[in-house]
Design a protein around this motif. Structure first.
Motif, PDB file in Angstrom:
ATOM      1  N   ALA A 153      24.435  31.615  41.217  1.00  0.00           N
ATOM      2  CA  ALA A 153      25.636  31.684  41.088  1.00  0.00           C
ATOM      3  C   ALA A 153      26.198  31.015  41.482  1.00  0.00           C
ATOM      4  O   ALA A 153      27.559  30.683  41.342  1.00  0.00           O
ATOM      5  N   THR A 297      27.494  42.656  47.280  1.00  0.00           N
ATOM      6  CA  THR A 297      26.728  43.824  45.990  1.00  0.00           C
ATOM      7  C   THR A 297      26.065  44.902  45.454  1.00  0.00           C
ATOM      8  O   THR A 297      24.918  44.444  46.203  1.00  0.00           O
ATOM      9  N   GLU A 299      23.947  44.920  42.884  1.00  0.00           N
ATOM     10  CA  GLU A 299      23.226  44.264  42.027  1.00  0.00           C
ATOM     11  C   GLU A 299      22.368  43.200  42.625  1.00  0.00           C
ATOM     12  O   GLU A 299      21.695  42.869  43.057  1.00  0.00           O
ATOM     13  N   THR A 413      33.881  33.235  38.353  1.00  0.00           N
ATOM     14  CA  THR A 413      33.919  34.034  37.467  1.00  0.00           C
ATOM     15  C   THR A 413      32.232  34.461  38.151  1.00  0.00           C
ATOM     16  O   THR A 413      31.554  35.512  38.082  1.00  0.00           O
ATOM     17  N   LYS A 416      32.130  36.655  41.901  1.00  0.00           N
ATOM     18  CA  LYS A 416      32.741  37.528  41.520  1.00  0.00           C
ATOM     19  C   LYS A 416      32.032  39.330  41.597  1.00  0.00           C
ATOM     20  O   LYS A 416      32.266  40.172  42.095  1.00  0.00           O
ATOM     21  N   ARG A 417      30.846  38.421  40.714  1.00  0.00           N
ATOM     22  CA  ARG A 417      29.924  39.722  40.191  1.00  0.00           C
ATOM     23  C   ARG A 417      29.152  40.755  41.485  1.00  0.00           C
ATOM     24  O   ARG A 417      28.439  41.243  41.491  1.00  0.00           O
ATOM     25  N   LEU A 418      28.736  39.202  42.310  1.00  0.00           N
ATOM     26  CA  LEU A 418      27.847  39.622  43.172  1.00  0.00           C
ATOM     27  C   LEU A 418      28.431  40.051  45.124  1.00  0.00           C
ATOM     28  O   LEU A 418      27.177  40.496  45.848  1.00  0.00           O
TER      29      LEU A 418
END
Length: 510
Positions: A153, A297, A299, A413, A416-418
């Motif tokens: 990432a 997160t 995840e 991007t 942000k999901r991690l």
């Protein structure tokens, strides 16, 4: 430099019998010097290390030193101390306890060194020695399977911000990429393995571990011996030439205890000044850092747990070379290092990990110092890195610029999901007091026995490491660099040791 004396004229087992060369300090530079100088069968070499030598059988080494996944803090000079004081005390030195990272600096680094030490410090002249060190240490690029979800990432996020992929093992320019590493399938391949494995059997090389060096006997411009303590017993080693390779803290300390340094400080410590060298212990330069924690997160925690179960979880595997507004063109003055894994300090419950991004100031203007607290060699040193003390405030401004890069990277991007940033005001808006309270270090001190031209009153050594005013004494480690490179320093130290060993043997690589 080959002595007319032969090994048959002295006993390899008699520690005090005399040598052609005594190398004080068995860290990264010391291992290189011992290996290269003992290649000449007619030159007798003794390598002295304060810490243990765990020997040629890797199975006898402590597991913590072999494990490239973590940073061991057992074989060090001081435990439970200020973070900037941590330094290795074991044969192989910092290569046994560090993060296995190797990067290279920028062209302006070499320009600084060339002005101070001569043309052999240019980028072109050092390149053959850099390649030799890379080969000897078996440095390699990071294998794809060692990149965690966090590292991937980070690479994607860096590219989203416009950073091109660059080779971190060469000068190149700003960009993102992975370092060269001396980790082989989880094994930390240290300098003792790389440089001494084949050299140990040479009859002209003596390796003396667990030997504390107290001081050099200096009289009338020459070293007459080095006083050591072996198993509680005082001994004196005698040689034709003495090389000091005790690092940016240990080398100036040894010179100071030997009467080489600022006369006023020596007199304060009740040490007789032999040579007034104001630069000894001055000019300490290290790279401060600020870590910005983030909240992983579920995840990310799950992905890291899978990596750990497979034995492939490494906290750091990529970085960004970033340039602040104050940076010269085509160079960089910051490393941005994302990390995720087990905490460096403390612990977390199983399945939970620490994540964040560090900004590291690579070219600080601030200068600290190393001083003695007493003439007693067992007394801890007075080490002041003087982080962020430059009068113009440039260092704080550059580090703040790095924190702004972190904010942009965390907002990409891919990131942000991690993980989510810790709530509160942006890290780039920390007050000066808050920033100083959170300072860490990259552990790359240099400069405390800096090289310089003959007219430079602060110079301790010349461009070949020869100590000013002492005929048979050299320093060959990170302490002689007048400025810190825009890089991790281990590859630079390996290279300078290869270079100076070549100078002593009049060997030039092409």
């Amino acid at each position: 430099m080959t002595s007319t004396r032969t090994q048959t004229q002295r006993s390899k087992d008699a520690l005090t019998s005399g040598y052609d060369v005594v190398i004080v300090g068995g860290g990264v530079a010391g291992c290189v010097l011992a290996s290269r100088l003992s290649e000449d069968e007619g030159r007798t070499v003794c390598l002295v290390e304060a810490g243990p030598d765990y020997g040629p059988d890797r199975r006898a080494w402590p597991r913590q030193l072999l494990d490239a996944h973590a940073l061991s803090r057992n074989d060090v000079w001081e435990r439970r101390t200020d973070i900037h004081r941590i330094r290795a005390r074991v044969l192989g030195g910092s290569s046994c306890i560090n993060g296995c990272w190797h990067t290279w600096g920028a062209i302006p680094d070499h320009e600084d060194w060339e002005r101070a030490g001569g043309s052999h410090w240019s980028a072109a002249a050092m390149e053959p020695y850099r390649r030799r060190a890379v080969e000897q240490m078996r440095l390699r690029t990071v294998p794809d399977q060692e990149l965690s979800a966090w590292a991937r990432a980070a690479l994607d996020g860096a590219r989203e911000l416009g950073y091109a992929t660059v080779d971190m093992g060469t000068s190149g320019g700003p960009g993102c990429g992975t370092p060269l590493i001396n980790a082989l399938d989880g094994l930390r391949w240290n300098a003792a393995f790389a440089y001494l494995e084949l050299a140990r059997d040479r009859p002209n090389l003596t390796i003396q571990g667990e030997t504390r060096v107290d001081r050099l006997r200096v009289r009338n411009g020459r070293v007459r011996g080095v006083e050591v303590v072996v198993k509680g017993k005082p001994e004196t080693l005698v040689a034709d030439t003495y090389l000091v390779a005790c690092g940016a803290f240990g080398s100036p300390a040894l010179l100071l205890r030997s009467g080489l340094g600022p006369a006023s400080h020596l007199e304060e410590m009740r040490i007789r000044p032999e040579i007034d060298l104001p630069g000894v212990g001055a000019n300490l330069t290290d790279q401060p850092s600020v870590f910005v924690p983030m909240t992983p997160t579920a995840e990310l925690n799950a992905a890291l747990a899978v990596k750990e179960e497979a034995g492939e979880l490494y906290v750091n595997r990529m970085l960004i070379r970033a340039a602040s507004e104050a940076c010269p063109p085509d160079s960089w003055d910051l490393h941005i290092v994302p990390s995720a894994g087990n905490p460096l300090f403390g612990s977390l419950p199983p399945g939970q990990y620490e994540a964040g991004i560090s900004a590291l100031l690579m070219k600080p203007a601030s200068r600290g110092q190393v001083r003695l607290r007493s003439a007693d060699p067992t007394e801890p040193l007075d080490i002041d890195p003087a982080f962020l003390t430059d009068p113009d405030g440039r260092d704080e401004a550059v580090l703040r610029s790095g924190l702004a890069v972190i904010e942009r990277l965390a907002a990409t991007t891919a990131f942000k999901r991690l993980a989510a940033p810790i709530k509160g005001h942006p890290s780039s808006e920390l007050s000066g007091t808050e920033m100083r309270a959170r300072l860490g270090t990259y552990w790359h001190p240099v400069g405390t026995c800096a090289m310089g031209r003959s007219k430079d009153p602060s110079a301790v050594v010349d461009g070949e490491g020869r100590v000013r005013g002492v005929d048979n004494l050299l320093v060959a480690d990170a302490s002689i660099l007048p400025t810190v490179p825009a890089a991790n320093t281990q590859l630079v130290v390996l290279t300078l040791a290869e270079l100076l060993a070549g100078k002593m043997t009049e060997t030039t690589l092409r």
